[in-house]
Design a protein around this motif. Structure first.
Motif, mmCIF file in Angstrom:
data_model
loop_
_atom_site.group_PDB
_atom_site.id
_atom_site.type_symbol
_atom_site.label_atom_id
_atom_site.label_comp_id
_atom_site.label_asym_id
_atom_site.label_seq_id
_atom_site.Cartn_x
_atom_site.Cartn_y
_atom_site.Cartn_z
ATOM 1 N N MET A 1 29.518 -13.112 -0.388
ATOM 2 C CA MET A 1 30.810 -13.802 -0.269
ATOM 3 C C MET A 1 31.699 -13.533 -1.477
ATOM 4 O O MET A 1 32.923 -13.493 -1.352
ATOM 5 N N VAL B 1 30.811 -12.167 6.709
ATOM 6 C CA VAL B 1 30.247 -13.312 5.973
ATOM 7 C C VAL B 1 29.889 -14.421 6.962
ATOM 8 O O VAL B 1 28.821 -15.031 6.890
ATOM 9 N N ARG C 1 21.587 -14.307 -1.012
ATOM 10 C CA ARG C 1 22.218 -13.020 -0.682
ATOM 11 C C ARG C 1 23.587 -13.234 -0.035
ATOM 12 O O ARG C 1 24.537 -12.500 -0.310
ATOM 13 N N ALA C 2 23.696 -14.273 0.804
ATOM 14 C CA ALA C 2 24.980 -14.554 1.467
ATOM 15 C C ALA C 2 26.025 -14.977 0.438
ATOM 16 O O ALA C 2 27.194 -14.574 0.526
ATOM 17 N N ASP D 1 17.855 -15.778 1.686
ATOM 18 C CA ASP D 1 18.982 -15.316 2.519
ATOM 19 C C ASP D 1 20.283 -15.988 2.110
ATOM 20 O O ASP D 1 21.338 -15.356 2.079
ATOM 21 N N VAL E 1 21.631 -16.868 8.924
ATOM 22 C CA VAL E 1 20.806 -17.686 8.030
ATOM 23 C C VAL E 1 20.574 -19.063 8.638
ATOM 24 O O VAL E 1 19.459 -19.609 8.599
ATOM 25 N N GLY F 1 26.779 -13.468 8.806
ATOM 26 C CA GLY F 1 25.608 -13.628 7.939
ATOM 27 C C GLY F 1 25.188 -15.092 7.812
ATOM 28 O O GLY F 1 23.994 -15.414 7.859
ATOM 29 N N ILE F 2 26.178 -15.990 7.654
ATOM 30 C CA ILE F 2 25.880 -17.421 7.546
ATOM 31 C C ILE F 2 25.260 -17.931 8.847
ATOM 32 O O ILE F 2 24.309 -18.723 8.827
#
Length: 193
Positions: free
Chosen positions: A108, A117, A103-104, A100, A124, A120-121
């Motif tokens: 970015m 972003v 992918r992040a 993950d 994760v 998403g962080i």
């Protein structure tokens, strides 16, 4: 003629008697010899029994020693294997989180907007914390808690802003963690004085 026959019969009887007495003497000698042998045999057999028992106990000792030596080697080998693969379970459970993060990072590079972003962080991070919590990791609650040397490491003391914060944790510099209720890292905190 009858006399001769009677004399021959007498001689035969005498001879038979002598043979019988000789046989009896031989039997007595044989009986004495076998008695002597049986008297000597228990001494030898007792000695032999003791030697056999010593041999048996020695064999049993050697087998037990060899078995214990094999046990020591086997447990040492298992211990080494356990140490080598102790973190395997945790590492395997963290691999999806690592994926993950990769992918992040890719997202970015091409992202024009910061909000997706950031979201998403956060996802994760939450996934990582949940995975570690499943393995028994918990963070130590510190702020506004009484200072406890079992969980906290005081970096400094500052004057407490209020009277009720004296002896309590005012700020946390570094989070503390427990793994299955054992402290693995003390929380570095600032205590009110």
């Amino acid at each position: 003629m009858f006399n001769k026959k009677k004399n021959n019969d007498k001689e035969e009887n005498i001879m038979n008697t002598e043979n019988t007495s000789e046989n009896t003497a031989e039997n007595v000698e044989n009986t004495d010899a076998s008695t002597n042998e049986t008297e000597q045999a228990p001494e030898l057999s007792a000695e032999e029994k003791l030697q056999a028992e010593v041999q048996q106990l020695n064999d049993k000792y050697l087998r037990l020693y060899a078995e214990f030596d094999n046990y020591k080697r086997r447990t040492q080998k298992e211990r080494v294997e356990l140490l080598q693969t102790a973190g395997k379970d945790v590492i395997v459970s963290l691999l999806p989180v690592l994926d993950d993060f990769d992918r992040a990072l890719k997202a970015m590079e091409t992202a024009a907007d910061v909000a997706p972003v950031k979201e998403g962080i956060l996802l994760v991070s939450t996934k990582l914390k949940n995975t570690l919590a499943q393995k028994g990791l918990k963070d130590v609650e510190s702020i506004n808690q009484p200072f406890n040397t079992d969980f906290h490491e005081a970096i400094t003391n500052i004057p407490a802003p209020t009277e009720e914060l004296k002896g309590k944790v005012i700020d946390e510099v570094e989070k503390g963690y427990t793994l299955n209720d054992n402290v693995i890292r003390f929380a570095k905190v600032v205590v009110g004085a």
